[in-house]
Design an enzyme around this catalytic site. Structure first.
Site, PDB file in Angstrom:
ATOM      1  CG  HIS A 155      -1.679  -1.234   1.447  1.00  0.00           C
ATOM      2  ND1 HIS A 155      -2.901  -1.522   0.888  1.00  0.00           N
ATOM      3  CD2 HIS A 155      -1.328  -2.337   2.172  1.00  0.00           C
ATOM      4  CE1 HIS A 155      -3.289  -2.738   1.282  1.00  0.00           C
ATOM      5  NE2 HIS A 155      -2.344  -3.254   2.052  1.00  0.00           N
ATOM      6  CB  SER A 276      12.842  23.045 -14.686  1.00  0.00           C
ATOM      7  OG  SER A 276      12.077  24.232 -14.752  1.00  0.00           O
ATOM      8  CE  LYS A 282      10.792  20.933 -10.630  1.00  0.00           C
ATOM      9  NZ  LYS A 282      10.065  19.729 -10.370  1.00  0.00           N
ATOM     10  CD  GLU A 289       8.356  12.621 -14.832  1.00  0.00           C
ATOM     11  OE1 GLU A 289       8.034  13.414 -15.723  1.00  0.00           O
ATOM     12  OE2 GLU A 289       8.739  12.991 -13.705  1.00  0.00           O
TER      13      GLU A 289
END
Ligand code: ARG
Length: 457
Positions: A155, A276, A282, A289
């Site tokens: 979980h 970024s 970043k 992704e």
């Protein structure tokens, strides 16, 4: 020039030509198409349908076409409908009337069925090799991290401690099954459709078993209608690719989580992350992704293929031309993702201290505390309740089980003794899990040995 112009008295509408053509994408298997044609004329000559001289002239010219396409000398112009017409038209241009004999006893229906099978067979082999490389990387990380502690989750909540080797071992099993699926598909599909003609076989006395042998198939297919309309192997291959992508996507998701500021379990290499345009701090896990994102695309190809096939009567229908672009895209996507993912994890650094610290927090040793009581005669259900009380106590005092004094333990259950600390240490929690498949180092070493053996074949 069209292969089928004779029966027509009008030119084809230009839009129809553009709508109907497949050369723009089936040119991808020109090598397989030419290989199939060489086998076909070899079989025709064996039965005396072509003379040996005709066979040799055709084969030589086909090899010339192959070399010219390879070198770029011969380009795919838009005048032909598909790769089959393109090669045949070129052949006739080169050797005249002898070239017109190539298509004896053959239809584009069995031809395209053959080409696609030859192409998919090659792709299955390439994909298998990429998966093997990925498994080699995973195994290497396993070998190095038998003692690298980390929390295991259910979980997405901390559950029990395990090791990085064990976590990666889970993915080893998944990609191993993926290879198994590829090899099953290969075995099921590896029968040669050539000689099935348009749908009802051929009247020429050709030796289909011989053609199959020339092209490294196990044998000829056994029903000519099925041969030209079977796309099961594409559905199976797309399903196997969808499963590979699902595995890569789950793995990517974990890496994205591990790479967050909150977890900091891993650090992606600069060469495998991006920045970024506005936020200077970043460093984003774009590769993971994108792999996760591209999974949807491969699922889409599988659904598309299933849907294309669902209402088709026997035998060939032009709908089947739609089997190509989606499949090619799924193959390119899946192969690209396996390679990129492999490079990403190969160059990823593990923050072992953070992983261990995280494994120590969050009561991952609560089950082991309960097992301690069981080993001292307390029934498991009671010990579960007692440890529940311990956890509640710790949460209130903001400490872990390891920080409690023996007096505090004894206040909740007199069964606890000094050896509780050793029983719930991270090392013990992991080491005691010795059954095969568990994270304990002895069990892990045995599994790693099996993995090594598997990859050595
Ligand atoms: N380009 C076609 C395909 O991809 C080849 C088969 C054409 N056969 C036909 N009867 N029109 O399916």
């Amino acid at each position: 020039m069209k292969l089928w112009g004779g029966r027509f008295s009008k030119e084809t509408n230009e839009l129809v030509n553009a709508f109907n053509e497949s050369l723009s994408f089936d040119q991808r298997f020109y090598r397989q198409d030419i290989r199939g044609s060489i086998a076909h004329v070899t079989t025709l000559a064996k039965s005396g349908i072509l003379t040996d001289a005709e066979r040799d002239t055709i084969i030589e010219a086909l090899k010339g076409i192959l070399a010219d396409i390879d070198s770029g000398k011969l380009a795919f112009d838009g005048t032909q409908e598909d790769i089959h017409s393109f090669v045949e038209a070129n052949l006739i241009e080169r050797i005249g009337d002898t070239g017109k004999k190539l298509h004896t006893g053959r239809s584009r229906n069995d031809q395209v069925a053959l080409d696609m099978k030859l192409y998919i067979r090659d792709e299955i082999k390439e994909m298998d090799a990429l998966l093997k490389e990925l498994l080699t990387t995973i195994l290497h990380i396993m070998e190095e991290n038998i003692m690298t502690y980390m929390p295991g989750f259910t979980h997405l909540q901390k559950a029990q401690p395990l090791t990085l080797a064990h976590h990666f071992g889970a993915y080893f099993e998944m990609f191993k099954r993926d290879r198994g699926r590829l090899s099953d598909i290969y075995d099921r599909m590896n029968y040669c459709p050539l000689g099935s003609g348009a749908l009802a076989g051929t009247t020429y006395p050709i030796d289909r078993a011989y053609t199959a042998q020339l092209l490294d198939f196990y044998g000829p297919t056994l029903n000519s209608m099925d041969s030209v309309s079977d796309r099961d192997y594409l559905i199976e291959f797309l399903s196997a690719m969808a499963t590979i992508m699902m595995h890569l996507s789950r793995f990517s998701e974990e890496i994205i989580i591990w790479n967050t500021n909150e977890y900091q379990f891993v650090e992606l290499d600069d060469s495998y992350s991006t920045g970024s345009s506005i936020m200077p701090q970043k460093k984003n896990p774009d590769i993971a992704e994108l792999v996760r994102g591209k999974t949807g695309r491969v699922y889409g190809a599988l659904m598309s293929m299933l849907t294309t096939m669902k209402g088709l009567p026997l035998a060939y229908n032009k709908d089947m031309q739609e089997d190509k672009e989606m499949t090619f895209d799924a193959i390119d996507t899946t192969k690209g993702c396996i390679s990129l993912f492999n490079g990403m994890i190969k160059n990823m650094r593990f923050n072992k201290d953070n992983m261990e610290k995280s494994a120590k927090n969050g009561f991952t040793n609560a089950t082991d505390a309960a097992d301690y009581l069981v080993n001292h005669g307390v029934p498991f259900r009671d010990s579960h309740g007692i440890v529940g009380q311990l956890v509640l106590y710790c949460i209130e005092k903001n400490i872990s089980l390891d920080d409690m004094t023996l007096e505090e333990y004894k206040a909740i259950s007199p069964v606890f003794e000094e050896d509780i600390y050793d029983a719930i240490s991270l090392k013990t929690c992991v080491e005691k899990r010795t059954t095969i498949g568990a994270p304990g180092p002895d069990a892990m070493k045995k599994v790693i040995e099996i993995c090594r053996e598997y990859l050595s074949k």
